[in-house]
Structures are given as structure tokens and as C-alpha cells.
Scaffold this motif. Structure first.
Motif, short mmCIF file in Angstrom:
data_model
loop_
_atom_site.label_atom_id
_atom_site.label_comp_id
_atom_site.label_asym_id
_atom_site.label_seq_id
_atom_site.Cartn_x
_atom_site.Cartn_y
_atom_site.Cartn_z
N GLY A 47 -14.52 -5.66 -1.83
CA GLY A 47 -14.73 -4.52 -1.12
C GLY A 47 -13.39 -3.94 -0.76
N ALA A 48 -12.38 -4.05 -1.41
CA ALA A 48 -11.03 -3.91 -1.17
C ALA A 48 -10.98 -2.29 -0.50
CB ALA A 48 -10.25 -4.15 -2.28
N CYS A 49 -10.21 -2.45 0.70
CA CYS A 49 -9.77 -1.06 1.36
C CYS A 49 -11.01 -0.18 1.60
CB CYS A 49 -8.91 -0.43 0.75
SG CYS A 49 -7.44 -1.59 0.04
N VAL A 50 -12.24 -0.49 1.78
CA VAL A 50 -13.43 0.13 2.46
C VAL A 50 -14.02 -0.76 3.09
CG1 VAL A 50 -13.30 1.84 0.20
CG2 VAL A 50 -14.85 -0.21 0.51
N ASN A 51 -14.45 -0.10 4.23
CA ASN A 51 -15.60 -0.93 5.05
C ASN A 51 -16.92 -0.89 4.69
OD1 ASN A 51 -13.69 -1.56 7.02
ND2 ASN A 51 -13.68 0.57 7.68
N ARG A 52 -17.93 -1.92 4.97
CA ARG A 52 -19.27 -1.77 4.79
C ARG A 52 -19.80 -0.57 5.49
NH1 ARG A 52 -19.72 -7.83 5.96
NH2 ARG A 52 -20.55 -7.40 7.97
N PRO A 53 -20.67 0.21 4.99
CA PRO A 53 -21.45 -0.17 3.93
C PRO A 53 -21.16 0.72 2.55
CG PRO A 53 -22.41 1.72 5.20
CD PRO A 53 -21.13 1.48 5.86
#
Length: 333
Positions: A98-104
């Protein structure tokens, strides 16, 4: 970035932001990957990060992505491990992580929303095929319905060349019963990684500043670099996939191979030799092949829109979402 959001790009270095956040959250940690440990033979080889901690990951979209690690140090809501049924379990590298973005907005989170079921993300930045297989052996649960093996064409084969030099990693491949029992050693893993981070900080090895001008210059430089992947997949690659399939079948799980294309493919003349060889290996093993290059990217007029500001990097929020949607549709056939 400012035009799109009205916010200024966060130009702090990794440890500048860590220092700032520690004023309000002393448990914040910086990312440290399993690949950093494979050059030395240690008593333990962590395959995840520090558990139950807010973890600073990376910045390609103007902000640092930060996630709360689960009980085993992966990028999941902790309660996912308590689910009676897991629809998808993912292994892979930074794209899976999930590099460089946040959940969700990572692939796993989108799959949770689409399926309405539990999803376990075991991806970690820098993982190549052998680290992925080791992770699968250590953390696969009997209640997993589908296993997604996410392969990144940009560097997975090169990473395998480095991984196969590590004796402990080779034990995973050559001994079906080998395990470190990491699921029972998280305290030891946490201490090991924490000590290593302290050592690296003391040496000044991971305190490089990351300013926006450097980001742009680095991106342009990396576009021109000549990668040196092997002329063909090493023989261990097919052995790893065969072992992963056998493990999946033993677990009554269905294995899917997901092919992730790189930025360079859509900017320069691209050598598809390994792409075709990898595809043939996967099909010979009778593993469903989800080709994101054909199923998603080639159907778009502008493939670069899936990358941060059309520049070299991981996928952006829209890219991750569309990748997850394509995987979900294919796996429901």
C-alpha cells in the motif's frame, strides 16, 4: 499538488516527520523492510514490521502515508486476524503493502469493501518471490479462500537473485517443513527491528532528506536508468510458484497470479521477453493469470494517469482502486 488540494507538499524528511509526530505519539515508528536483513545471516529473519504501531511509510502524493500495523506488523486492521473466513490473502511487494497511500485506498482495503469480507494483506515493500513465499508459509491461515500472488514486473526477478543468496530463505524453498514460527515470536521481531533502526540512525544511513525538487530530479534520473533484470526468470522462480500452488491446494485455497505493470512500460520502448516467459510459466502451472497490463492499463488512453502526477512512482489512489476492482471482477468469474 497545491492546485488539486490547496495544501502544500510535505517536504519533510522521513525522520523530520517522525520527530514531529513523536511529540504527540511516542510509539510512531519509521518503516523498515525485510529486504534490509537478507544480506546478513541472523538468528531470525523478520518478514514484517513492528507490531501495533503507527508506521510512517512513504510520500509520492504530497503527504506521508501512515498506517497502524496489526499484531504481526502488517498493514491491516488488527481485527482481520480474528475473522472466521478470509476471502483474500495477499502477498507481494510495496504495491501490495500500500505504498504512499493511506487506508482505505490500498488494494486490500478496496477488496474488503468490494467483497464485504475479510482480507489479509501480507505484502511488504522490497519483497521478491522468495520473501513472498516465506511469508505465505509463516502466516497462511486455514480459513483463507483465495490467495493473491502480486508480481511486479519492475524488479521482482532482480530481487529474487538477491534473495536466493540467503541460506535461511532457501530453507523455506528446499524444506517443506521449515518455519521460523514467527507468528509466535512477534516480541522478538519487534525488538530485533527496533535495535536495527537505532543502529542505522546512529550511522546516519536512513536520515536522507526528501525534498520536492529532489523527488522530481530523482524521478527523471530513474526513468533513464538501465535496469538489469536477468535475461530470463531464474529456475527458482518456477519452483517457488509450484511450491506456492502446492501450499495453497493443501490449504484448500485458490491461488491467483496478479501481474502488475511498471511505469517505464508506458514511457519507453519496452522489452517484453520476461513478461512472456513469466506468463508462460504461470500458465504451465495452471495458475489463473490476472494480467493488469491487458485487463486494465491497455484499455486506457492515458496509462500514466494511474501514477502520481503522471510521474515515476507507485500507483496513485485511482490506480490502486482500479487494480483492486479488476482483480475482484476476475476472481469472481
Amino acid at each position: 499538488y497545491y492546485k488539486e488540494t490547496g495544501k502544500k507538499w510535505d517536504s519533510r524528511s522521513l525522520f523530520e516527520i517522525e520527530k514531529d509526530i513523536k511529540k504527540i505519539d511516542k510509539k510512531i515508528v519509521t518503516r523498515f523492510y525485510p529486504i534490509f536483513f537478507i544480506k546478513k545471516e541472523n538468528s531470525i529473519l523478520p518478514l514484517s514490521g513492528i507490531s501495533n504501531s503507527r508506521t510512517i511509510h512513504c510520500n509520492e502524493n504530497g503527504y506521508y502515508s501512515i498506517y497502524e500495523s496489526d499484531r504481526y506488523g502488517f498493514n491491516n486492521p488488527n481485527e482481520e486476524w480474528d475473522s472466521k473466513k478470509v476471502e483474500y490473502l495477499l502477498v507481494g511487494d510495496s504495491y501490495t503493502h500500500g505504498a504512499c497511500v493511506n487506508r482505505p485506498n490500498d488494494i486490500s482495503s478496496v477488496l474488503r469493501k468490494l467483497s464485504g469480507n475479510s482480507v489479509l494483506n501480507l505484502g511488504f515493500s522490497g519483497d521478491g518471490p522468495l520473501l513472498q513465499y516465506a511469508t505465505l508459509k509463516e502466516y497462511l491461515k486455514p480459513n483463507v479462500s483465495k490467495i493473491l500472488w502480486l508480481y511486479f514486473e519492475g524488479n521482482d526477478l532482480t530481487e529474487l537473485l538477491n534473495e536466493k543468496k540467503n541460506n535461511l530463505l532457501n530453507d523455506y524453498l528446499n524444506n517443506k517443513n521449515f518455519t521460523q514460527n514467527l507468528i509466535l515470536k512477534q516480541n522478538e521481531v519487534d525488538k530485533f527491528i527496533s535495535n536495527r533502526i537505532k543502529e542505522e540512525k546512529a550511522k546516519g544511513l536512513i536520515s536522507t532528506e526528501f525534498k520536492i525538487k529532489k523527488f522530481i530530479k530523482l524521478g527523471k534520473l530513474r526513468e533513464t536508468l538501465i535496469y538489469n533484470p536477468p535475461a530470463s526468470p531464474p529456475p527458482e522462480f518456477q519452483k517457488i510458484l509450484k511450491s506456492a500452488k502446492d501450499l495453497s491446494e493443501k490449504n484448500n485455497s485458490k491461488l491467483y497470479f496478479v501481474y502488475l505493470p511498471e511505469f517505464k512500460r508506458y514511457r519507453h520502448k519496452y522489452d517484453e521477453t520476461n513478461y512472456k516467459l513469466v506468463r508462460n510459466i504461470v500458465r504451465e502451472l495452471d495458475i489463473p493469470f490476472i494480467d493488469l497490463h491487458e485487463e486494465l492499463f491497455l484499455k486506457e488512453e492515458d496509462q500514466l494517469k494511474f501514477f502520481p502526477f503522471g510521474l515515476l512512482g507507485h500507483y496513485n489512489i485511482d490506480g490502486y482502486r482500479r487494480v483492486a476492482e479488476t482483480i475482484y471482477k476476475f476472481s469472481q468469474r
